[in-house]
Design an enzyme around this catalytic site. Structure first.
Site, PDB file in Angstrom:
ATOM      1  N   GLY A  18       0.828  -1.211   0.000  1.00 31.21           N
ATOM      2  CA  GLY A  18       0.000   0.000   0.000  1.00 31.21           C
ATOM      3  C   GLY A  18       0.856   1.252   0.000  1.00 31.21           C
ATOM      4  CD  GLU A  67       3.948  -9.080   8.831  1.00 34.72           C
ATOM      5  OE1 GLU A  67       2.746  -8.979   8.529  1.00 34.72           O
ATOM      6  OE2 GLU A  67       4.424 -10.038   9.451  1.00 34.72           O
ATOM      7  CB  THR A  85       3.010  -0.160   7.359  1.00 35.92           C
ATOM      8  OG1 THR A  85       1.632  -0.223   7.733  1.00 35.92           O
ATOM      9  CG2 THR A  85       3.856  -0.391   8.594  1.00 35.92           C
ATOM     10  CG  ASP A  97      -1.516  -0.787   8.823  1.00 38.16           C
ATOM     11  OD1 ASP A  97      -2.322   0.122   8.575  1.00 38.16           O
ATOM     12  OD2 ASP A  97      -1.402  -1.807   8.123  1.00 38.16           O
ATOM     13  N   GLY A 143      -5.540   0.120   9.883  1.00 37.68           N
ATOM     14  CA  GLY A 143      -4.587  -0.382  10.878  1.00 37.68           C
ATOM     15  C   GLY A 143      -4.402  -1.889  10.835  1.00 37.68           C
ATOM     16  NE  ARG A 193     -27.055   9.303   9.335  1.00 37.51           N
ATOM     17  CZ  ARG A 193     -28.262   9.204   9.849  1.00 37.51           C
ATOM     18  NH1 ARG A 193     -28.496   8.328  10.807  1.00 37.51           N
ATOM     19  NH2 ARG A 193     -29.246   9.972   9.413  1.00 37.51           N
ATOM     20  CD  GLN A 238      -7.727   5.889   7.994  1.00 37.30           C
ATOM     21  OE1 GLN A 238      -7.368   5.501   9.087  1.00 37.30           O
ATOM     22  NE2 GLN A 238      -8.543   5.165   7.233  1.00 37.30           N
ATOM     23  NE  ARG A 239      -2.745   3.227   1.401  1.00 39.28           N
ATOM     24  CZ  ARG A 239      -3.240   2.059   0.973  1.00 39.28           C
ATOM     25  NH1 ARG A 239      -3.645   1.163   1.849  1.00 39.28           N
ATOM     26  NH2 ARG A 239      -3.315   1.794  -0.298  1.00 39.28           N
TER      27      ARG A 239
HETATM   28  O1  F6P Z   1      -1.381  -1.729   5.421  1.00 37.77           O
HETATM   29  C1  F6P Z   1      -1.892  -0.494   5.091  1.00 37.77           C
HETATM   30  C2  F6P Z   1      -3.378  -0.572   4.823  1.00 37.77           C
HETATM   31  O2  F6P Z   1      -3.841   0.731   4.524  1.00 37.77           O
HETATM   32  C3  F6P Z   1      -4.204  -1.202   5.939  1.00 37.77           C
HETATM   33  O3  F6P Z   1      -4.435  -0.322   7.001  1.00 37.77           O
HETATM   34  C4  F6P Z   1      -5.452  -1.612   5.191  1.00 37.77           C
HETATM   35  O4  F6P Z   1      -6.088  -2.693   5.813  1.00 37.77           O
HETATM   36  C5  F6P Z   1      -4.900  -2.030   3.851  1.00 37.77           C
HETATM   37  O5  F6P Z   1      -3.632  -1.399   3.695  1.00 37.77           O
HETATM   38  C6  F6P Z   1      -5.780  -1.662   2.677  1.00 37.77           C
HETATM   39  O6  F6P Z   1      -5.232  -2.206   1.526  1.00 37.77           O
HETATM   40  P1  F6P Z   1      -5.668  -1.823   0.046  1.00 37.77           P
HETATM   41  O7  F6P Z   1      -5.137  -0.459  -0.254  1.00 37.77           O
HETATM   42  O8  F6P Z   1      -5.038  -2.868  -0.789  1.00 37.77           O
HETATM   43  O9  F6P Z   1      -7.165  -1.836   0.022  1.00 37.77           O
END
Ligand code: F6P
Length: 341
Positions: free
Chosen positions: A10, A103, A125, A127, A170, A265, A273-274
């Site tokens: 990710g 990981e 990460t 996470d 996470g 809700r 978040q990313r």
């Molecule tokens: O490991 C980072 C992460 O954003 C996790 O928090 C989440 O579960 C996962 O990747 C989501 O993955 P993808 O972007 O493949 O949907």
């Protein structure tokens, strides 16, 4: 000989700062040449690479995502494994590869390194679940975004007298939920490390409501009620066979509403978040890691990766990043729990 760089798994805010730091330091000190593999291991397998020089990395540390692209492609699983990677490296005069990943990526890097491939790594990460390092870049940005989002959710909660649930990422650890929940003053923080009963959640929600507050709950995507055997997931498995988590907030909301009578809700923050600009903390950490991993590559310390211990950048073996998830310790949860409800 050239050094290859790839980003895999990710995306996380700070990836570009790692790439920039390694390239600039290598060019400045040694006139070192670099290439970037596109889209993680996929670019290695498909021999899809681009030159990486001062021009390509100019001004990128403030950009989220990765200029190289990323994927969750597994270099094994019918993709040729070490033989294919060796062949591509030799043809392109690449002496070593800097692998930046989480990981799953580091597990693959460890396996390849055991097979004799010259790899060094940078843990990544949002996470923050890698035990070999105190913090990973991307985490601080994700926490800041989740905190800002909860501050905004409170506006609607307060205006309508609603219970608001924010679901954060996470995977199987609750670091993002714990930190953003503390920062936003959530009335309950639900994390994978702490199975909790619905009765307990209702008690916290009711207590906050009885004091005239609009209850705010943060739930980690990997959270399980004490009646559940697995975290909630409904979107299949990723390339490494791990369940794609998500959706627990939407499961909890109707139950809370029904049992308390408080309109409830849920909002899943998801990939927001990313996204976007990394915080300055993440840029600095990523830059320091990028410069340090370059030294590992120049020193031919194959199978090693850089990590943060306290405020120092140190070197650890790939194996130290694996197997042991860095979970939220009981004491960290207990201190937060005092303020729930
Ligand atoms: O490991 C980072 C992460 O954003 C996790 O928090 C989440 O579960 C996962 O990747 C989501 O993955 P993808 O972007 O493949 O949907």
């Amino acid at each position: 000989m050239r050094i290859g760089i790839l980003t895999s798994g990710g995306d996380a805010p700070g990836l570009n700062a790692v790439i920039r730091a390694a390239v600039l330091k290598g060019q400045t000190l040694n006139g070192q040449e670099f290439v970037g593999f596109k889209n993680g291991w996929k670019g290695v397998i498909e021999e899809d690479l681009i030159p990486l020089g001062r021009h390509e990395v100019r001004g990128i540390s403030k950009q989220g995502g990765t200029i190289l692209g990323t994927s969750r492609t597994n270099p094994f699983e019918g993709n040729g494994g070490p033989d294919r990677i060796r062949e591509v490296m030799a043809r392109n005069e690449i002496e070593s590869i800097i692998v930046i990943g989480g990981e799953g990526t580091l597990a693959a890097a460890k396996r390849l390194s055991d097979e004799g491939l010259p790899l060094v790594g940078v843990p990544k990460t949002i996470d923050n679940d890698i035990s070999a390092t105190d913090y990973t870049f991307g985490f601080d940005t994700a926490v800041q975004i989740a905190t800002d989002s909860m501050d905004r959710l409170r506006t609607t909660g307060d205006s309508h007298g609603r219970c608001m649930i924010a679901e954060v990422m996470g995977r199987h650890v609750g670091w993002i939920a714990l930190h953003s929940g503390m920062a936003a003053g959530a009335h309950a923080i639900l994390i994978p490390e702490q199975k909790t009963s619905m009765d307990q959640i209702i008690e916290w929600v009711t207590s906050a409501h009885d004091r005239g507050r609009a209850p705010l709950i943060v739930v980690s995507e990997g959270f399980e009620l004490d009646t559940m055997d697995d975290p909630h997931h409904e979107r299949g498995l990723d390339a490494f066979g791990r369940p794609r988590l998500g959706g627990i907030g939407e499961k909890l909301a109707p139950v809370i509403e029904e049992r308390t009578g408080i309109e409830t809700r849920a909002t899943t923050l998801g990939h927001i978040q990313r996204g976007g600009t990394p915080t300055s903390y993440d840029r600095v950490l990523a830059t320091r890691l990028g410069m340090a991993v370059l030294d590992l590559a120049l020193d031919k310390q194959w199978g090693q990766m850089v990590a943060l211990h306290g405020t120092d950048i140190v070197t650890v073996g790939f194996e130290e990043a694996l197997g042991n998830l860095k979970t939220v310790p009981q004491a960290r949860y207990d201190e937060a729990r005092i303020l729930f409800g």
